[in-house]
Scaffold this active site. Structure first.
Site, PDB file in Angstrom:
ATOM      1  N   LEU A 242      -3.128   9.864 -13.065  1.00 46.72           N
ATOM      2  CA  LEU A 242      -3.586   8.772 -12.190  1.00 46.72           C
ATOM      3  C   LEU A 242      -5.102   8.617 -12.334  1.00 46.72           C
ATOM      4  O   LEU A 242      -5.901   9.059 -11.490  1.00 46.72           O
ATOM      5  CB  LEU A 242      -3.199   9.077 -10.733  1.00 46.72           C
ATOM      6  CG  LEU A 242      -1.703   9.202 -10.442  1.00 46.72           C
ATOM      7  CD1 LEU A 242      -1.467   9.238  -8.929  1.00 46.72           C
ATOM      8  CD2 LEU A 242      -0.886   8.100 -11.088  1.00 46.72           C
ATOM      9  N   HIS A 243      -5.486   7.938 -13.427  1.00 50.13           N
ATOM     10  CA  HIS A 243      -6.916   7.793 -13.735  1.00 50.13           C
ATOM     11  C   HIS A 243      -7.662   7.044 -12.612  1.00 50.13           C
ATOM     12  O   HIS A 243      -8.522   7.606 -11.955  1.00 50.13           O
ATOM     13  CB  HIS A 243      -7.089   7.020 -15.048  1.00 50.13           C
ATOM     14  CG  HIS A 243      -6.475   7.686 -16.242  1.00 50.13           C
ATOM     15  ND1 HIS A 243      -6.854   8.935 -16.696  1.00 50.13           N
ATOM     16  CD2 HIS A 243      -5.492   7.275 -17.086  1.00 50.13           C
ATOM     17  CE1 HIS A 243      -6.147   9.247 -17.765  1.00 50.13           C
ATOM     18  NE2 HIS A 243      -5.319   8.267 -18.024  1.00 50.13           N
ATOM     19  N   ASP A 244      -7.363   5.779 -12.418  1.00 51.72           N
ATOM     20  CA  ASP A 244      -8.110   4.981 -11.444  1.00 51.72           C
ATOM     21  C   ASP A 244      -7.959   5.487 -10.008  1.00 51.72           C
ATOM     22  O   ASP A 244      -8.964   5.512  -9.265  1.00 51.72           O
ATOM     23  CB  ASP A 244      -7.682   3.509 -11.532  1.00 51.72           C
ATOM     24  CG  ASP A 244      -8.149   2.858 -12.828  1.00 51.72           C
ATOM     25  OD1 ASP A 244      -7.527   1.883 -13.267  1.00 51.72           O
ATOM     26  OD2 ASP A 244      -9.141   3.338 -13.415  1.00 51.72           O
TER      27      ASP A 244
END
Ligand code: RIB
Ligand code: CA
Length: 323
Positions: A242-244
């Site tokens: 879950l980058h962002d």
């Protein structure tokens, strides 16, 4: 009760941008989302804008002004836009989403950023989840407004790449704009790949999310269903990274991350390294080169993954009650 943080979110939805918007809108008691701006990256400007409008609609927040930003890097007019291998042709493939119930405001992202910053009596926080094109344009057009920005929380960069071996996608897409932002003097919290690739949701945890049963939780699980395909098949990860959402988590629950203050700059001309974030964790520039430079970014390097996932699921459960 602690004061709400006024934020503007710049994004290129994108599955993880969508999840980040959901997390941000799950905490109206903590975050005052003053505006959303879009930038090309994961898909064309038209597609990411439509996706952002859909997410505001799903989250019941069509009251938030959304403005359309840059269609591509100013310095790289031929940059290929889109990452369909990751996000699909629409930029948000997978879940069935409603048609947008709102439209962009009748001004550009640059004009909305200038308006919100100029009119605010307090400093605003920028959350940057895509290329830095809009923010760099703001700093070029109105450098005076830098002082109205408390901090930039951005997803991007790292000591490794994920679009080239050296460069993370957001920085790769527009290296010149990223260099402008990192050298702007505005404080930055950088949620780079060193932390975001550890901030993943496993298949089992995604089923726990789906089992929460609310509209937001089920949608988030479906977004992860689609987004995780790339991470399992191409990157061979143990879960969906879950980058962002990590950039939002750094704002809302910073205690789940470990970070170091570093000097970060951006390579813009390397044949193999264009878009690489060059992170000086030791202060070689000062100690070896004798050139005093300030740390310009708090770089996230570690995450308590289980705590991160607990916070994410709790956020989706909060949003279930709001939509
Ligand atoms: O490298 C990951 C970043 O690039 C995320 O912001 C994703 O949405 C894409 O924009
Ligand atoms: Ca993004």
């Amino acid at each position: 009760m602690s004061k709400k943080i006024p934020v503007i979110i710049d994004c290129d939805p994108g599955h993880d941008d969508a999840l980040a918007l959901m997390w941000a809108l799950s905490a109206p008691d903590k975050l005052d989302v003053r505006g959303v701006t879009t930038v090309a990256g994961n898909q064309t400007l038209e597609k990411v804008t439509r996706n952002a409008l859909k997410m505001l609609t799903v989250c019941g927040r069509t009251d938030i002004p959304l403005a359309v930003g840059a269609a591509g890097p100013v310095c790289r007019p031929n940059r290929e836009v889109g990452a369909p291998i990751v996000h699909g042709e629409s930029g948000l493939d997978g879940p069935q989403l409603p048609e947008p119930a709102c439209e962009p405001v009748k001004m550009s992202a640059l004009e909305l950023l200038i308006k919100l910053l100029s009119e605010s009596e307090e400093e605003l926080t920028l959350v940057v989840l895509g290329a830095h094109t809009n923010v760099a344009c703001l700093f070029t057009a109105r450098p005076d407004l830098k002082e109205k920005i408390e901090r930039i929380y951005m997803m991007g960069g790292g000591t490794m790449g994920n679009w080239t071996p050296a460069a993370e996608f957001n920085i790769w897409f527009d290296p010149e704009s990223a260099r402008t932002v990192f050298n702007s003097g505005v404080p930055i919290t950088m949620a780079g790949l060193d932390a975001t690739q550890k901030a993943y949701v496993t298949r089992e945890e995604n089923e726990l999310l789906r089992a929460q049963g609310g509209k937001a939780s089920v949608l988030a699980a479906e977004l992860i269903d689609y987004f995780s395909r790339y991470h399992y098949k191409i990157e061979g990860f143990p879960g969906c990274t879950l980058h962002d959402p990590s950039a939002i988590a750094a704002l809302l629950v910073p205690e789940v991350f470990g970070s170091e203050n570093c000097r970060v700059d951006v390579e813009t001309s390397g044949e193999l390294t264009s878009g690489m974030t060059v992170i000086d964790r030791i202060n070689y520039i000062g100690k070896i080169m004798g050139r005093e430079v300030n740390c310009n970014a708090e770089v996230l390097f570690t995450v308590d993954r289980e705590a991160f996932v607990r916070e994410f699921l709790a956020a989706m459960k909060r949003l279930d009650a709001l939509v």
